[in-house]
Design an enzyme around this catalytic site. Structure first.
Site, PDB file in Angstrom:
ATOM      1  N   ASN A  99      58.919  43.609  69.984  1.00  0.00           N
ATOM      2  CA  ASN A  99      58.471  42.886  68.794  1.00  0.00           C
ATOM      3  C   ASN A  99      59.711  42.376  68.042  1.00  0.00           C
ATOM      4  OD1 ASN A  99      57.816  42.431  66.021  1.00  0.00           O
ATOM      5  ND2 ASN A  99      55.865  43.455  66.350  1.00  0.00           N
ATOM      6  N   HIS A 101      61.341  41.433  63.067  1.00  0.00           N
ATOM      7  CA  HIS A 101      62.348  41.759  62.051  1.00  0.00           C
ATOM      8  C   HIS A 101      63.671  41.037  62.250  1.00  0.00           C
ATOM      9  CE1 HIS A 101      59.411  44.023  60.085  1.00  0.00           C
ATOM     10  NE2 HIS A 101      59.163  44.756  61.166  1.00  0.00           N
ATOM     11  N   ARG A 146      67.775  35.413  53.730  1.00  0.00           N
ATOM     12  CA  ARG A 146      68.749  34.474  53.180  1.00  0.00           C
ATOM     13  C   ARG A 146      68.282  33.029  53.234  1.00  0.00           C
ATOM     14  NH1 ARG A 146      74.087  36.616  52.768  1.00  0.00           N
ATOM     15  NH2 ARG A 146      74.749  34.486  52.402  1.00  0.00           N
ATOM     16  N   HIS A 191      54.203  38.783  65.180  1.00  0.00           N
ATOM     17  CA  HIS A 191      53.078  38.851  64.243  1.00  0.00           C
ATOM     18  C   HIS A 191      53.228  37.739  63.211  1.00  0.00           C
ATOM     19  CE1 HIS A 191      50.723  41.660  61.214  1.00  0.00           C
ATOM     20  NE2 HIS A 191      50.179  40.472  61.339  1.00  0.00           N
ATOM     21  N   ARG A 203      52.100  36.705  60.048  1.00  0.00           N
ATOM     22  CA  ARG A 203      51.333  37.239  58.919  1.00  0.00           C
ATOM     23  C   ARG A 203      50.867  36.098  58.025  1.00  0.00           C
ATOM     24  NH1 ARG A 203      52.143  43.108  58.139  1.00  0.00           N
ATOM     25  NH2 ARG A 203      50.880  42.769  56.294  1.00  0.00           N
ATOM     26  N   ARG A 209      55.873  36.278  55.983  1.00  0.00           N
ATOM     27  CA  ARG A 209      57.062  36.968  55.474  1.00  0.00           C
ATOM     28  C   ARG A 209      58.158  37.070  56.528  1.00  0.00           C
ATOM     29  NH1 ARG A 209      54.633  43.001  54.671  1.00  0.00           N
ATOM     30  NH2 ARG A 209      53.122  41.786  53.502  1.00  0.00           N
ATOM     31  N   GLU A 245      50.307  38.658  67.578  1.00  0.00           N
ATOM     32  CA  GLU A 245      49.576  39.540  66.653  1.00  0.00           C
ATOM     33  C   GLU A 245      49.106  38.742  65.470  1.00  0.00           C
ATOM     34  OE1 GLU A 245      51.738  42.853  65.200  1.00  0.00           O
ATOM     35  OE2 GLU A 245      52.092  43.656  67.176  1.00  0.00           O
ATOM     36  N   THR A 249      51.771  47.184  59.047  1.00  0.00           N
ATOM     37  CA  THR A 249      50.359  47.400  59.365  1.00  0.00           C
ATOM     38  C   THR A 249      50.056  48.889  59.263  1.00  0.00           C
ATOM     39  OG1 THR A 249      50.620  45.566  60.893  1.00  0.00           O
ATOM     40  CG2 THR A 249      48.587  46.821  61.055  1.00  0.00           C
ATOM     41  N   GLU A 271      45.048  48.717  71.526  1.00  0.00           N
ATOM     42  CA  GLU A 271      46.383  49.255  71.269  1.00  0.00           C
ATOM     43  C   GLU A 271      46.224  50.373  70.259  1.00  0.00           C
ATOM     44  OE1 GLU A 271      49.666  46.554  70.875  1.00  0.00           O
ATOM     45  OE2 GLU A 271      50.749  47.934  69.552  1.00  0.00           O
ATOM     46  N   HIS A 308      53.715  51.166  67.278  1.00  0.00           N
ATOM     47  CA  HIS A 308      53.999  51.252  65.842  1.00  0.00           C
ATOM     48  C   HIS A 308      54.865  52.457  65.549  1.00  0.00           C
ATOM     49  CE1 HIS A 308      53.844  50.590  61.571  1.00  0.00           C
ATOM     50  NE2 HIS A 308      53.312  49.413  61.843  1.00  0.00           N
ATOM     51  N   HIS A 352      60.600  47.424  65.164  1.00  0.00           N
ATOM     52  CA  HIS A 352      61.487  47.692  64.029  1.00  0.00           C
ATOM     53  C   HIS A 352      62.684  48.561  64.415  1.00  0.00           C
ATOM     54  CE1 HIS A 352      62.498  49.839  60.185  1.00  0.00           C
ATOM     55  NE2 HIS A 352      62.556  48.586  59.797  1.00  0.00           N
TER      56      HIS A 352
HETATM   57  N1  PXP Z   1      51.980  47.041  67.596  1.00  0.00           N
HETATM   58  C1  PXP Z   1      51.345  46.489  66.541  1.00  0.00           C
HETATM   59  C2  PXP Z   1      49.917  46.110  66.695  1.00  0.00           C
HETATM   60  C3  PXP Z   1      52.037  46.230  65.340  1.00  0.00           C
HETATM   61  O1  PXP Z   1      51.395  45.682  64.297  1.00  0.00           O
HETATM   62  C4  PXP Z   1      53.406  46.531  65.266  1.00  0.00           C
HETATM   63  C5  PXP Z   1      54.166  46.206  64.027  1.00  0.00           C
HETATM   64  O2  PXP Z   1      54.170  44.845  63.809  1.00  0.00           O
HETATM   65  C6  PXP Z   1      54.014  47.097  66.393  1.00  0.00           C
HETATM   66  C7  PXP Z   1      53.274  47.368  67.540  1.00  0.00           C
HETATM   67  C8  PXP Z   1      55.470  47.434  66.411  1.00  0.00           C
HETATM   68  O3  PXP Z   1      55.753  48.402  65.452  1.00  0.00           O
HETATM   69  P1  PXP Z   1      57.254  48.742  65.100  1.00  0.00           P
HETATM   70  O4  PXP Z   1      57.879  47.475  64.603  1.00  0.00           O
HETATM   71  O5  PXP Z   1      57.131  49.788  64.063  1.00  0.00           O
HETATM   72  O6  PXP Z   1      57.895  49.209  66.367  1.00  0.00           O
END
Ligand code: PXP
Length: 252
Positions: free
Chosen positions: A12, A15, A23, A48, A50, A54, A75, A106, A156, A199, A222
């Site tokens: 993912n 971030h 910035r 994702h 959103r 963001r 996502e 989330t 998931e 997550h 993350h």
């Molecule tokens: N899976 C889903 C459905 C999520 O919403 C997220 C966070 O966006 C993740 C996985 C990944 O989570 P993390 O960034 O905490 O690893």
């Protein structure tokens, strides 16, 4: 020695966009991160979009859709706006997540059981467009059964609580949570759902989750992007991959 089927790793990249947007610049570029992740062995890229944009933006989704060689897992919340965007890009997978504007991330799973008829109608056109529809849910049996009833391809399972309990040192509760995730994975698999999880996963928490036999994919973001600050993105992903593979070998 038996080995469980290989787990796919979806990276993912949200971030990377968080850092860019902090910035208002055009770097660091999420697409560049996605390409590096591919080169490091990611099996897919998760992003994702959103409602408040963001981190990931509409041009990011267009660029990822055009340039990736591995599948994109898009996502999104179950809104008409997001459905139209998904139908325009037709990503390999669409993962429906609950979304509250004020949350930091989330926080819980989707309440499929309470919103079954609407979600069934919502995912039908996505499925017809060829997207694998995944629902991000907790491990409660009623949510898993509802996901199967509305013919999602994938669930998931939310590993956030498991990870939080681990980091808080609440190890007995963590183990109870893992056992519930394990039961959820078994139930989902028995109902014909493909099972993913994600997550909050880190190097410290990934192995016991990766060892759940029914799982086919983990989505991790993350922690990997944070770790990349210290060791680089490719080594961070490669190490996560190693931990996942080792857990599958040990558990098999
Ligand atoms: N899976 C889903 C459905 C999520 O919403 C997220 C966070 O966006 C993740 C996985 C990944 O989570 P993390 O960034 O905490 O690893």
């Amino acid at each position: 020695m038996t080995t469980l089927p290989r787990l796919r790793l979806g990276v993912n990249i949200d971030h990377v966009a968080t850092l860019r947007n902090a910035r208002g610049s055009n770097y660091p570029d999420p697409l560049r991160a996605a390409r590096l992740a591919e080169a490091a062995g990611a099996d897919g890229i998760t992003a994702h979009l959103r409602e408040d944009r963001r981190h990931i933006t509409d041009p990011d989704i267009a660029a990822l859709s055009a340039a990736l060689t591995v599948p994109l897992n898009f996502e999104m919340a179950a809104t008409a706006e997001m459905q139209a965007i998904a139908l325009r890009h037709r990503p390999h997978a669409v993962c429906i997540v609950p979304e509250k504007r004020e949350e930091r991330t989330t926080e819980g799973g989707l309440d499929v059981a309470a919103d079954e008829a609407r979600l069934a109608n919502f995912i039908a056109p996505l499925r017809d467009a060829g997207c694998r529809v995944s629902l991000f849910i907790g491990h409660e049996p009623r949510q898993i059964r509802a996901a199967a009833r509305i013919k999602a391809a994938v669930v998931e399972l939310h590993t956030g609580a498991y990870c939080d309990l681990h980091h808080a040192g609440r190890l007995a509760e963590r183990d109870t949570e893992r056992a519930a995730l394990a039961r959820g994975a078994t139930l989902a698999h028995s109902l014909g759902l493909e099972v993913h999880a994600g997550h909050g996963l880190t190097f410290d928490t990934v192995a016991p989750i990766a060892a759940l036999p029914e799982l086919r994919e983990l989505n991790i973001g993350h922690f990997l992007i944070g770790e990349a600050i210290f060791v680089g993105l490719k080594p961070a992903i490669a190490h996560m991959r190693q931990l996942m593979d080792a857990a599958r070998t040990k558990a098999g």
